[in-house]
Design a protein around this motif. Structure first.
Motif, short mmCIF file in Angstrom:
data_model
loop_
_atom_site.label_atom_id
_atom_site.label_comp_id
_atom_site.label_asym_id
_atom_site.label_seq_id
_atom_site.Cartn_x
_atom_site.Cartn_y
_atom_site.Cartn_z
N SER A 150 0.87 -1.17 0.00
CA SER A 150 0.00 0.00 0.00
C SER A 150 0.91 1.22 0.00
CB SER A 150 -0.91 0.01 1.23
OG SER A 150 -1.90 1.01 1.09
N SER A 151 0.31 2.40 -0.04
CA SER A 151 1.14 3.61 0.01
C SER A 151 1.63 3.83 1.44
CB SER A 151 0.36 4.83 -0.48
OG SER A 151 -0.58 5.25 0.49
N LYS A 152 2.81 4.37 1.56
CA LYS A 152 3.38 4.66 2.87
C LYS A 152 2.46 5.60 3.66
CE LYS A 152 7.50 6.46 5.11
NZ LYS A 152 8.84 7.04 4.91
N GLU B 72 0.72 4.93 7.30
CA GLU B 72 1.02 5.81 8.43
C GLU B 72 -0.23 6.48 9.00
OE1 GLU B 72 5.54 7.12 7.10
OE2 GLU B 72 3.88 8.50 6.73
N THR B 73 -1.17 6.84 8.14
CA THR B 73 -2.32 7.64 8.60
C THR B 73 -3.63 6.87 8.68
OG1 THR B 73 -2.99 8.35 6.39
CG2 THR B 73 -1.32 9.69 7.53
N GLY B 74 -3.77 5.82 7.87
CA GLY B 74 -5.05 5.12 7.80
C GLY B 74 -6.11 5.90 7.05
N ASP B 75 -5.73 7.02 6.48
CA ASP B 75 -6.66 7.88 5.75
C ASP B 75 -6.95 7.28 4.37
OD1 ASP B 75 -7.94 9.88 4.24
OD2 ASP B 75 -6.79 11.49 5.18
N PRO B 76 -8.22 6.93 4.10
CA PRO B 76 -8.57 6.32 2.82
C PRO B 76 -8.21 7.18 1.59
CG PRO B 76 -10.46 6.31 4.30
CD PRO B 76 -9.36 7.06 4.98
N ALA B 77 -8.04 8.47 1.79
CA ALA B 77 -7.65 9.34 0.68
C ALA B 77 -6.28 8.95 0.12
CB ALA B 77 -7.62 10.79 1.13
N ALA C 52 -5.17 5.67 0.15
CA ALA C 52 -5.18 4.24 -0.18
C ALA C 52 -4.89 4.05 -1.66
CB ALA C 52 -6.53 3.63 0.17
N VAL C 53 -4.27 2.95 -2.00
CA VAL C 53 -3.98 2.61 -3.39
C VAL C 53 -5.10 1.71 -3.87
CG1 VAL C 53 -2.35 1.46 -4.92
CG2 VAL C 53 -1.50 2.74 -2.94
N GLY C 54 -5.80 2.13 -4.91
CA GLY C 54 -6.89 1.33 -5.44
C GLY C 54 -6.37 0.20 -6.32
N GLY C 55 -6.98 -0.97 -6.19
CA GLY C 55 -6.61 -2.11 -7.04
C GLY C 55 -5.24 -2.68 -6.75
#
Length: 72
Positions: free
Chosen positions: A18-20, A24-29, A31-34
């Motif tokens: 996933s993105s770093k 680190e934040t858990g913020d869905p904004a 998140a890496v889709g797919g």
């Protein structure tokens, strides 16, 4: 890479990522889709992209059921 989620099997490994910033934040904004898990074959080093429509166990079972060349 999400090392704590790595699955090791006889055929090799299943890696998750996933993105770093999302980690680190858990913020869905962030998140890496797919971002489907990757299967890495320990014998050949081949990388196989799985999918995200089914649980990872589904893709592992499909990979394990594939005909394989004998180890040299």
């Amino acid at each position: 890479m999400l090392e704590e989620r790595t699955i090791e099997r006889e055929f090799g490994w299943v890696f998750f990522y996933s993105s770093k910033r999302y980690v680190e934040t858990g913020d869905p904004a962030f998140a890496v889709g797919g971002n489907a898990p990757l299967i890495v074959d320990r014998v050949t080093g081949d990388i196989h992209v799985t999918g995200s429509a089914y649980p990872v166990e589904h893709y592992i079972a499909l990979y394990e059921a594939r005909p394989r060349a004998p180890k040299e």
